[in-house]
Enzyme design. Structure first.
Site, short mmCIF file in Angstrom:
data_model
loop_
_atom_site.label_atom_id
_atom_site.label_comp_id
_atom_site.label_asym_id
_atom_site.label_seq_id
_atom_site.Cartn_x
_atom_site.Cartn_y
_atom_site.Cartn_z
CG ASP A 115 39.84 45.05 46.09
OD1 ASP A 115 39.62 45.60 47.17
OD2 ASP A 115 40.23 45.67 45.07
CD GLU A 158 35.70 46.30 48.85
OE1 GLU A 158 35.92 47.38 49.41
OE2 GLU A 158 36.18 46.01 47.73
C1 BGC Z 1 39.91 48.23 48.79
C2 BGC Z 1 40.61 49.53 48.78
C3 BGC Z 1 41.27 49.68 47.43
C4 BGC Z 1 40.29 49.49 46.28
C5 BGC Z 1 40.98 49.25 44.99
C6 BGC Z 1 38.84 48.51 47.75
O1 BGC Z 1 37.65 48.25 47.89
O2 BGC Z 1 39.35 47.90 50.03
O3 BGC Z 1 41.54 49.66 49.81
O4 BGC Z 1 41.81 50.97 47.34
O5 BGC Z 1 39.47 48.37 46.50
O6 BGC Z 1 41.58 48.01 44.99
#
Ligand code: BGC
Length: 567
Positions: free
Chosen positions: A216, A282
């Protein structure tokens, strides 16, 4: 050059060409009837995934959490939230997925935890300057009485990126940094104890048999400790959180060090039955070369392709985006990924049915300011058009070299639920934006499995799902679409079966054909061609045997339609 296709479990290189299905646990399937999806429900749904033909599953956070941000606020990284089940349930799920030949990725949330995490609770109780506080980003405020936040930074979810605490003497005290909601305090990655803590989290889950992690906000952990203000954003009045090069909280040099350390841990599992473990990052960075640097040798394995996710539906933009993505990833020897949906963005059926479908791209990357409005609910949706395009987009995605991600419900062609009533909304963005942005709940509505009315087989009884499902979803359920020629689900099943059986779709490079302004055409090897007509008019169908088409083709390909040909 190619080997016989087996399952992802037999293949150490599975992560280079897999189709990965994202499960959002709360909305996938509910076994105990409390209206929330759970791990036993996920296990019951594995048959659907095996039949769909995916190679791997990514499970969004299933950890202990107050669920302020759908589980991305973790209170215990090494346990399962009771609404989802237990650690034993997770182990059974992992075993069952592996038995079916599916790899399993879980989510790692390293930027922040929950404010209910015991270490943050301890930090709150401790004094300013204490070792407990140093695990997080605490600072004194500005102004004579420290009553102003330490920087002007705005949070991604609205409001300031800083929250002031009350000290043990009852007085207003220090501030802590939270890139997202105030209930999600940021870890201080300059503290070696935080580094060691996450090493142990990785090992905990690797030892339990996960095949890897989705990381994340993988570009956010390191912070410029001089805490410079950022350029004011006129829309919010706060300092911008955008990812300009040099932004103090994105893509700082320390991020690479962390990734390389994790890679060594994942590689140290090479001699185990599951083999070395993998990461998908991500991190939406612009341009794509910046993002691809995250998957250079010795760093992470793959990274989500947000350019693809947000690319507008035109032949020219899609071609530029694909060409540049492949070049950027070839340059670092990593596979590209493709993704048209996830739990944070409006569903493709709805997105592609809007007058603006995304961001334009040219050979130099994303063009200027996106014409696509952030809150695009204000625009009407042509659902039939969106559905045709989403079907074509799926065939395009599954024909591209690399890894494809699909988000639960995409295989059913679910639309975004744009009209959820305000009182059911749970996304913190709704409150933090002062009720101006509805947030992301519309793509998180629980899946329809069977039956003619809510909860459509999501749970065992008539229990209300945590977000209400629309009245008209009976025809979209797994059961209703199964065996129906041409249904969204059967299109996905057929596409994945062909992809799996055809080694060219795994091993061969993409070669563009000459094509018109409206048409994309490319080959994978000598015998497979994919054509996408972005329309609106028909395009001639070249010679070959139609393997699969997203709409009705005759001697022409209608607009917004993709075709796979054996040539
Ligand atoms: C996740 C989100 C989340 C955020 C904070 C993101 O990129 O995909 O769903 O709200 O990170 O953790």
């Amino acid at each position: 050059m190619s080997t016989a296709p087996g399952t992802a479990l037999d293949d150490p290189d599975w992560w280079r060409h897999a189709v990965v299905y994202q499960i959002y646990p709360r909305s996938f399937r509910d076994a105990d009837g409390d209206g929330n999806g759970d791990i036993r429900g996920m296990r019951n749904g594995l048959g659907h995934l095996a039949r769909l033909g995916v190679d791997a599953v990514w499970v969004s956070p299933w950890y202990t959490s107050p669920m302020i941000d759908g589980g991305y606020d973790v209170a215990d990284y090494c346990d399962i939230d009771p609404i989802f089940g237990s650690l034993d349930d997770a182990t059974v799920f992992l075993d069952e997925a592996h038995r079916l030949g599916l790899r399993v990725l879980v989510d790692l949330v390293p930027n922040h935890c929950s404010n209910r995490h015991p270490l943050f609770q301890r930090a709150l109780a401790a004094a300013p300057g204490s070792p407990e506080r140093d695990l997080f980003v605490f600072r004194d405020g500005r102004g004579v009485d420290g009553g102003q936040p330490p920087t002007n930074w705005g949070s991604l979810f609205g409001g300031s990126m800083w929250q002031q605490v009350t000290e043990s003497d009852g007085r207003p005290g220090q501030w802590y940094c939270h890139m997202f909601a105030p209930e999600q305090p940021d870890w201080n990655w300059d503290n070696p104890q935080v580094v060691a803590f996450f090493d142990q989290v990785l090992r905990f889950w690797f030892d339990r048999g996960v095949d890897g992690f989705r990381i994340d906000v993988a570009d956010s952990m390191a912070l410029d400790q001089t805490l410079p203000d950022t350029k004011p954003d006129p829309a919010t009045g706060f300092g911008s959180w955008h990812k300009d090069v040099g932004a103090p909280f994105w893509d700082q040099p320390g991020v690479e060090t962390i990734h390389r350390r994790w890679r060594q841990i994942a590689d140290s599992y090479a001699d185990t039955a599951l083999g070395a473990r993998v990461f998908v990052s991500e991190a939406h960075l612009d341009p794509i070369e910046r993002q691809a640097s995250y998957v250079a040798a010795g760093r992470l394995h793959t990274t989500f392709n947000f350019d693809h996710l947000w690319c507008e539906w035109t032949a020219a933009s899609q071609r530029h985006m694909i060409t540049r993505t492949l070049a950027a990833h070839d340059a670092v020897g990593a596979p590209a990924t493709w993704v048209i949906g996830n739990h944070d963005v409006p569903r493709p059926v709805t997105r592609y049915g809007k007058p603006e479908t995304g961001w334009p791209f040219d050979a130099d990357g994303r063009v200027g300011q996106p014409r696509f409005a952030e809150d695009h609910r204000q625009f009407p949706t042509d659902v039939d058009l969106g559905r045709r395009r989403a079907r074509a987009a799926a065939l395009l995605m599954f024909a591209l070299p690399g890894v494809a991600y699909l988000y639960q419900g995409e295989e059913l062609g679910l639309p975004e639920v744009e009209d959820l009533p305000a009182e059911v909304l749970q996304d913190p963005i709704w409150d933090r934006s002062g009720h101006t942005e509805k947030g992301r709940d519309g793509c998180r509505v629980p899946l329809p499995w069977s039956g003619t009315k809510p909860p459509y087989g999501f749970g065992p009884g008539p229990g209300e799902p945590w977000l209400p499902q629309p009245a008209g979803w009976a025809g979209l359920s797994v059961a209703a679409q199964t065996g129906v020629t041409g249904s969204h689900l059967e299109l996905y099943r057929a596409a994945l079966a062909i992809r799996h059986a055809n080694p060219a779709l795994r091993d061969e490079r993409l070669a563009w054909d000459e094509a018109s302004e409206q048409l994309l055409s490319f080959c994978r090897g000598d015998r497979f061609r994919c054509l996408v007509n972005f329309g609106p008019g028909p395009a001639p169908l070249p010679a070959g045997t139609v393997l699969l088409a997203s709409g009705d083709v005759s001697d022409t390909i209608p607009g917004d339609t993709a075709v796979w040909l054996a040539t």
